[in-house]
Design a protein around this motif. Structure first.
Motif, PDB file in Angstrom:
ATOM      1  N   ARG A 268     -66.298 -24.908   9.815  1.00 54.07           N
ATOM      2  CA  ARG A 268     -65.087 -25.219  10.619  1.00 54.07           C
ATOM      3  C   ARG A 268     -65.656 -25.884  11.604  1.00 54.07           C
ATOM      4  O   ARG A 268     -65.669 -26.131  11.817  1.00 54.07           O
ATOM      5  N   LEU A 269     -64.378 -26.905  11.285  1.00 51.89           N
ATOM      6  CA  LEU A 269     -64.240 -28.107  11.919  1.00 51.89           C
ATOM      7  C   LEU A 269     -62.501 -27.764  13.481  1.00 51.89           C
ATOM      8  O   LEU A 269     -61.109 -27.344  12.318  1.00 51.89           O
ATOM      9  N   THR A 270     -62.709 -27.468  14.016  1.00 50.60           N
ATOM     10  CA  THR A 270     -60.860 -27.496  15.307  1.00 50.60           C
ATOM     11  C   THR A 270     -60.912 -29.100  15.773  1.00 50.60           C
ATOM     12  O   THR A 270     -61.700 -29.414  16.578  1.00 50.60           O
ATOM     13  N   VAL A 271     -59.885 -29.750  15.372  1.00 52.00           N
ATOM     14  CA  VAL A 271     -59.088 -31.098  16.010  1.00 52.00           C
ATOM     15  C   VAL A 271     -58.550 -30.542  16.614  1.00 52.00           C
ATOM     16  O   VAL A 271     -57.255 -30.440  16.637  1.00 52.00           O
ATOM     17  N   ALA A 272     -58.322 -31.240  17.711  1.00 48.92           N
ATOM     18  CA  ALA A 272     -57.303 -31.081  19.092  1.00 48.92           C
ATOM     19  C   ALA A 272     -56.242 -32.381  19.124  1.00 48.92           C
ATOM     20  O   ALA A 272     -57.020 -33.417  18.994  1.00 48.92           O
ATOM     21  N   GLY A 273     -55.655 -32.379  19.140  1.00 54.15           N
ATOM     22  CA  GLY A 273     -54.644 -34.075  19.383  1.00 54.15           C
ATOM     23  C   GLY A 273     -52.955 -33.301  20.512  1.00 54.15           C
ATOM     24  O   GLY A 273     -53.113 -32.308  20.841  1.00 54.15           O
ATOM     25  N   GLU A 274     -52.404 -34.582  19.714  1.00 54.25           N
ATOM     26  CA  GLU A 274     -50.501 -33.737  20.389  1.00 54.25           C
ATOM     27  C   GLU A 274     -49.477 -34.374  19.246  1.00 54.25           C
ATOM     28  O   GLU A 274     -49.945 -35.122  18.359  1.00 54.25           O
ATOM     29  N   ARG A 275     -48.678 -33.973  19.148  1.00 51.36           N
ATOM     30  CA  ARG A 275     -47.727 -33.469  18.399  1.00 51.36           C
ATOM     31  C   ARG A 275     -46.820 -34.861  18.901  1.00 51.36           C
ATOM     32  O   ARG A 275     -47.419 -35.440  19.917  1.00 51.36           O
ATOM     33  N   ALA A 276     -46.239 -35.537  18.512  1.00 47.80           N
ATOM     34  CA  ALA A 276     -45.181 -36.595  18.941  1.00 47.80           C
ATOM     35  C   ALA A 276     -44.844 -36.362  19.655  1.00 47.80           C
ATOM     36  O   ALA A 276     -44.413 -37.993  20.376  1.00 47.80           O
ATOM     37  N   ARG A 277     -44.831 -34.690  20.382  1.00 47.90           N
ATOM     38  CA  ARG A 277     -43.636 -35.368  21.366  1.00 47.90           C
ATOM     39  C   ARG A 277     -44.537 -35.003  22.966  1.00 47.90           C
ATOM     40  O   ARG A 277     -44.159 -35.101  23.892  1.00 47.90           O
ATOM     41  N   GLY A 278     -45.905 -34.631  22.279  1.00 51.55           N
ATOM     42  CA  GLY A 278     -46.868 -34.754  23.354  1.00 51.55           C
ATOM     43  C   GLY A 278     -47.645 -33.963  24.054  1.00 51.55           C
ATOM     44  O   GLY A 278     -48.473 -33.542  24.923  1.00 51.55           O
ATOM     45  N   GLU A 279     -46.657 -32.726  23.623  1.00 49.20           N
ATOM     46  CA  GLU A 279     -47.986 -31.783  22.265  1.00 49.20           C
ATOM     47  C   GLU A 279     -48.922 -31.094  22.363  1.00 49.20           C
ATOM     48  O   GLU A 279     -48.724 -31.347  21.338  1.00 49.20           O
ATOM     49  N   PRO A 280     -49.577 -30.291  23.791  1.00 46.54           N
ATOM     50  CA  PRO A 280     -51.351 -30.507  22.912  1.00 46.54           C
ATOM     51  C   PRO A 280     -50.684 -29.535  21.479  1.00 46.54           C
ATOM     52  O   PRO A 280     -50.615 -28.380  21.296  1.00 46.54           O
ATOM     53  N   THR A 281     -51.785 -30.007  20.813  1.00 48.07           N
ATOM     54  CA  THR A 281     -51.803 -28.800  19.508  1.00 48.07           C
ATOM     55  C   THR A 281     -53.946 -28.874  18.531  1.00 48.07           C
ATOM     56  O   THR A 281     -54.460 -29.978  19.503  1.00 48.07           O
TER      57      THR A 281
END
Length: 259
Positions: A195-208
């Motif tokens: 399993r891979l968990t990739v963190a990032g941000e949505r278009a509005r800057g919200e973490p996801t």
């Protein structure tokens, strides 16, 4: 020569007295009216002008009748004021209604624009899904054709043996780069899975964060991509787009390396 005046009769004396009384009343009334007119004229010079003089003369000369006229005029003025107030109220009501209609029109226009933007975004996403799906399907057909050709030529065996070593090396690199938070290997899985968990941000800057389950196949990485499953972080309707985009990326990179 002496003239002897006749003594007036009582009836004549009474008539003369009545006439004198009447004459005195008339003179007194005229003098009173003249005085009132003079006073009104004097007052009119400083307050109201000729109209005030005429009003004062009329009130002084008409007495009770003048008061009645004044009351009628006052009533007329009150009625006129009520008409003006009513007209002003109607104008305010009409203005408020116009403003409400204008606000409603602006709201409807804004809602229409928002709905149009949503529809445009939906069409854009639909186009992206179709494009990614077609790219993934086209890449899969080309990769399978190459695998079949290599097998027919007796070249696939050596490539498949190298795949196993390449897979183990990739697992070690992923674990070192992503750490325990981003990488979790399923020890008992065969073929290898993780399993891979990739963190990032949505278009509005919200973490996801997006979590994928990856299962290697024996033809990876020489010919075919691993199997992908979207576990979390992506809406169900968007999962095919993410999966197909990743597969299309794999096929494009394989084409570049084979060229």
């Amino acid at each position: 020569m002496y003239t002897v005046m006749a003594t007036p009769k009582p009836e004549a004396l009474a008539a003369a007295a009545a006439a004198a009384s009447t004459s005195t009343s008339v003179v007194t009334s005229a003098a009173t009216s003249s005085s009132a007119a003079s006073a009104a004229a004097s007052a009119g010079e400083g307050f109201g002008g000729p109209a005030a003089v005429a009003q004062t003369w009329r009130d002084a000369s008409l007495g009770v009748l003048g008061e009645e006229v004044a009351r009628v005029e006052a009533g007329r003025k009150s009625a006129g004021e009520m008409e003006r107030l009513t007209e002003a109220a109607h104008e305010r009501k009409a203005a408020a209604k116009s403003r409400a209609a204008e606000a409603a029109a602006k709201k409807a226009e804004a809602e229409a624009k928002a709905a149009e933007a949503v529809e445009a975004k939906r069409r854009e996403l639909h186009g992206q899904r179709e494009q990614a799906a077609e790219a993934a399907a086209s890449g899969a057909r080309a990769a399978q054709a190459r695998l079949d050709a290599d097998r027919a030529a007796g070249l696939a065996g050596a490539a498949l043996e190298e795949n196993e070593a390449a897979q183990e090396e990739e697992l070690m690199v992923l674990e070192a780069v992503l750490g325990e938070e981003g990488f979790e290997r399923e020890e008992e899985a065969a073929p290898p899975a993780f399993r891979l968990t990739v963190a990032g941000e949505r278009a509005r800057g919200e973490p996801t964060a997006v979590q994928l389950r990856v299962t290697f196949v024996v033809e990876y990485p020489s010919h075919l991509p691993p199997r992908l499953e979207i576990v979390d972080g992506v809406a169900a309707e968007d999962a095919p787009l993410v999966r197909d985009s990743l597969l299309a990326l794999f096929y494009a990179q394989r084409e570049e390396s084979a060229a």
